[in-house]
Motif scaffolding. Structure first.
Motif, PDB file in Angstrom:
ATOM      1  N   CYS A 275      58.156 -38.735 -13.380  1.00 20.72           N
ATOM      2  CA  CYS A 275      57.343 -37.668 -13.965  1.00 20.72           C
ATOM      3  C   CYS A 275      57.433 -36.385 -13.151  1.00 20.72           C
ATOM      4  O   CYS A 275      57.451 -35.280 -13.720  1.00 20.72           O
ATOM      5  CB  CYS A 275      55.890 -38.121 -14.081  1.00 20.72           C
ATOM      6  N   ASP A 319      51.649 -26.835 -22.025  1.00 22.50           N
ATOM      7  CA  ASP A 319      51.923 -28.271 -21.846  1.00 22.50           C
ATOM      8  C   ASP A 319      52.461 -28.572 -20.450  1.00 22.50           C
ATOM      9  O   ASP A 319      52.071 -29.563 -19.821  1.00 22.50           O
ATOM     10  CB  ASP A 319      52.924 -28.741 -22.899  1.00 22.50           C
ATOM     11  N   CYS A 323      50.676 -30.882 -17.673  1.00 23.08           N
ATOM     12  CA  CYS A 323      51.434 -32.022 -17.174  1.00 23.08           C
ATOM     13  C   CYS A 323      51.521 -31.995 -15.645  1.00 23.08           C
ATOM     14  O   CYS A 323      51.330 -33.019 -14.986  1.00 23.08           O
ATOM     15  CB  CYS A 323      52.834 -31.993 -17.791  1.00 23.08           C
ATOM     16  N   LEU A 326      48.163 -33.002 -14.113  1.00 24.60           N
ATOM     17  CA  LEU A 326      47.918 -34.438 -14.229  1.00 24.60           C
ATOM     18  C   LEU A 326      48.787 -35.220 -13.250  1.00 24.60           C
ATOM     19  O   LEU A 326      48.336 -36.189 -12.632  1.00 24.60           O
ATOM     20  CB  LEU A 326      48.184 -34.896 -15.669  1.00 24.60           C
ATOM     21  N   MET A 348      48.660 -42.332 -17.637  1.00 24.90           N
ATOM     22  CA  MET A 348      48.538 -41.121 -18.454  1.00 24.90           C
ATOM     23  C   MET A 348      49.720 -40.181 -18.253  1.00 24.90           C
ATOM     24  O   MET A 348      50.275 -39.644 -19.218  1.00 24.90           O
ATOM     25  CB  MET A 348      47.216 -40.404 -18.134  1.00 24.90           C
ATOM     26  N   ILE A 349      50.124 -39.964 -17.008  1.00 21.57           N
ATOM     27  CA  ILE A 349      51.232 -39.037 -16.778  1.00 21.57           C
ATOM     28  C   ILE A 349      52.543 -39.650 -17.245  1.00 21.57           C
ATOM     29  O   ILE A 349      53.448 -38.939 -17.705  1.00 21.57           O
ATOM     30  CB  ILE A 349      51.316 -38.609 -15.287  1.00 21.57           C
ATOM     31  N   ALA A 352      52.492 -38.751 -20.858  1.00 22.59           N
ATOM     32  CA  ALA A 352      52.489 -37.313 -21.138  1.00 22.59           C
ATOM     33  C   ALA A 352      53.798 -36.623 -20.761  1.00 22.59           C
ATOM     34  O   ALA A 352      54.334 -35.819 -21.546  1.00 22.59           O
ATOM     35  CB  ALA A 352      51.327 -36.653 -20.405  1.00 22.59           C
ATOM     36  N   ARG A 355      56.920 -37.189 -23.129  1.00 20.86           N
ATOM     37  CA  ARG A 355      56.644 -36.612 -24.450  1.00 20.86           C
ATOM     38  C   ARG A 355      56.763 -35.091 -24.418  1.00 20.86           C
ATOM     39  O   ARG A 355      57.365 -34.473 -25.304  1.00 20.86           O
ATOM     40  CB  ARG A 355      55.241 -37.012 -24.919  1.00 20.86           C
ATOM     41  N   ILE A 356      56.169 -34.483 -23.416  1.00 20.47           N
ATOM     42  CA  ILE A 356      56.220 -33.024 -23.302  1.00 20.47           C
ATOM     43  C   ILE A 356      57.654 -32.564 -23.057  1.00 20.47           C
ATOM     44  O   ILE A 356      58.111 -31.562 -23.629  1.00 20.47           O
ATOM     45  CB  ILE A 356      55.270 -32.553 -22.183  1.00 20.47           C
ATOM     46  N   ARG A 390      60.661 -42.304 -22.084  1.00 22.62           N
ATOM     47  CA  ARG A 390      59.583 -42.821 -22.922  1.00 22.62           C
ATOM     48  C   ARG A 390      59.666 -44.341 -23.032  1.00 22.62           C
ATOM     49  O   ARG A 390      58.757 -44.967 -23.598  1.00 22.62           O
ATOM     50  CB  ARG A 390      59.621 -42.182 -24.310  1.00 22.62           C
ATOM     51  N   ASP A 396      55.849 -46.000 -23.855  1.00 24.25           N
ATOM     52  CA  ASP A 396      54.605 -45.247 -24.045  1.00 24.25           C
ATOM     53  C   ASP A 396      53.458 -46.148 -24.493  1.00 24.25           C
ATOM     54  O   ASP A 396      52.323 -46.025 -24.017  1.00 24.25           O
ATOM     55  CB  ASP A 396      54.787 -44.166 -25.121  1.00 24.25           C
TER      56      ASP A 396
END
Length: 420
Positions: A275, A319, A323, A326, A348-349, A352, A355-356, A390, A396
């Motif tokens: 991430c 976004d 991100c 987070l 969560m990250i 996120a 996806r972003i 993902r 996810d």
């Protein structure tokens, strides 16, 4: 949480950025040329050259957080690297994520980072000397063999590979795939997850064992492309068949039935490292999108001035900032409360960030029109490299399930209609 970086962190950011500016960006074209030349499955020469420079400058193994029990092998080697915190490494990893091959130069690339942490946390001294030492020196690469083609591996209890004790050895039988790094010519160790006791509880059946890739009975059946890209220089993603592979009993990690425990210890940091790098990739895509939109005119004005693109640019910046915050929170929680306490933030990250990235990169592709889907601008490969996240280290849906269950747990014991 204090959002401003410490003086020490700013120093590391400056040192890494300086190295990127002086050595990585100027050699990007050379890297891609060398990557295309000769044998497809190889170590790229410029990477080796820059690895030596990065190590000489102390920009090496930056990902490895502090551990208890400082271990020295000799006067020149430490198992623990420079011991940046997760929060500090988050800022550095974002910079590395802006160039797909940069992380290896600093010995901070997946899957080696997660595998090194496994060996650091759970390996015996003999296992560390044999496998961790050369990995942390950047002399070898590694692979993590967990996912299987015949089962839904998002539920790791489904894994069918058998690891059976036979005297002083374990015998392994099974088929793995998406074994990242297994195609690299310097891959020196597989960390294999399989069942040692199918009759035990669902989370005590699995174990992990260290396997030399040259052991008889191992066949790399094929390399798996991701949207057509095989990621040769990074070792690709292999489908591996293990048939009666005999491994010394001393290669078991931590002991039989400890596979899930090790997996959780490995995947938490690995997930957030992805991430951190993804945020850097998002910044690259947004910059490319803006520059393209400012340079092209349609219907009498710059494309950037059309409202639909103003909206997309604004959403991308919003976004990315959400991100990043987070991600920093998750890293902070890991540092101050431990990986287990940061479980929700990591989940969560992990949902996120990919996806972003897919959204921002897709918009950047759209901004480039037909050129965006060619190899000319690198956006197609950037999308392929990030879309896979993902799914990697858990899809996810699994991480969203974790977040939902932790949220529901807050209210499970409250009376109907009452706040917890």
């Amino acid at each position: 949480m204090i959002f401003e970086h410490s003086d020490e962190t700013r120093t590391w950011i400056a040192r890494v950025q300086r190295f990127m500016d002086e050595h990585i960006y100027p050699n990007d074209e050379l890297y891609h040329r060398q990557e295309r030349e000769g044998d497809r499955w190889k170590a790229v020469p410029i990477v080796d050259e820059l690895k030596a420079k990065a190590r000489a400058e102390g920009l090496w193994n930056l990902f490895m957080p502090p551990h208890s029990g400082h271990v020295h092998v000799d006067d020149t080697f430490e198992f623990e690297g420079v011991q940046l915190s997760n929060l500090q490494f988050a800022a550095v990893a974002e910079i590395l994520g802006k160039v797909g091959w940069a992380s290896e130069v600093f010995n901070c690339s997946a899957p080696d980072t997660g595998n090194m942490e496994v060996l650091m946390r759970y390996g015996t001294r003999a296992q560390k000397d044999r496998y961790l030492r050369p990995l942390m020196r950047g002399e070898t690469r590694s692979s993590f063999l967990m996912t299987e083609p015949a089962v839904a591996s998002s539920d790791a209890s489904n894994i069918e590979t058998r690891i059976e004790r036979d005297g002083d050895h374990y015998v392994i039988n099974g088929r793995k795939w998406f074994s990242s790094g297994a195609g690299h010519p310097r891959c020196d160790v597989y960390i294999v997850m399989g069942k040692t006791d199918p009759t035990a509880g669902p989370y005590n059946q699995q174990s992990m064992i260290l396997v030399d890739p040259k052991t008889p009975g191992i066949t790399v059946e094929r390399m798996l492309p991701v949207f057509g890209y095989e990621h040769e220089a990074h070792g690709g993603h292999a489908q591996v068949l293990l048939e009666n592979v005999r491994v010394p009993a001393g290669n078991i990690l931590l002991g039989e039935g400890r596979g899930f425990e090790i997996a959780q210890g490995r995947l938490g940091p690995g997930r957030i490292h992805h991430c951190m790098r993804i945020i850097g990739a998002c910044e690259v895509a947004l910059e490319m999108m803006c520059r393209r939109l400012l340079s092209r005119v349609a219907f009498g004005k710059a494309i950037a001035e059309h409202s639909v693109w103003e909206q997309r640019i604004a959403e991308a910046r919003i976004d990315i900032e959400m991100c990043r915050l987070l991600c920093l929170k998750a890293a902070y929680m890991m540092d101050v409360a431990g990986n287990k306490s940061a479980r929700a933030e990591i989940a969560m990250i992990k949902v996120a960030a990919p996806r972003i990235a897919c959204k921002v990169i897709d918009d950047a592709i759209q901004a480039h029109g037909g050129a965006g889907v060619t190899a000319d601008f690198g956006l197609a490969e950037l999308y392929a490299n990030n879309r896979i996240h993902r799914i990697t280290d858990g899809p996810d849906e699994v991480h969203a399930r974790t977040v939902a269950r932790l949220e529901l747990r807050k209210y499970a014991n409250a009376a109907p209609g009452q706040a917890a």
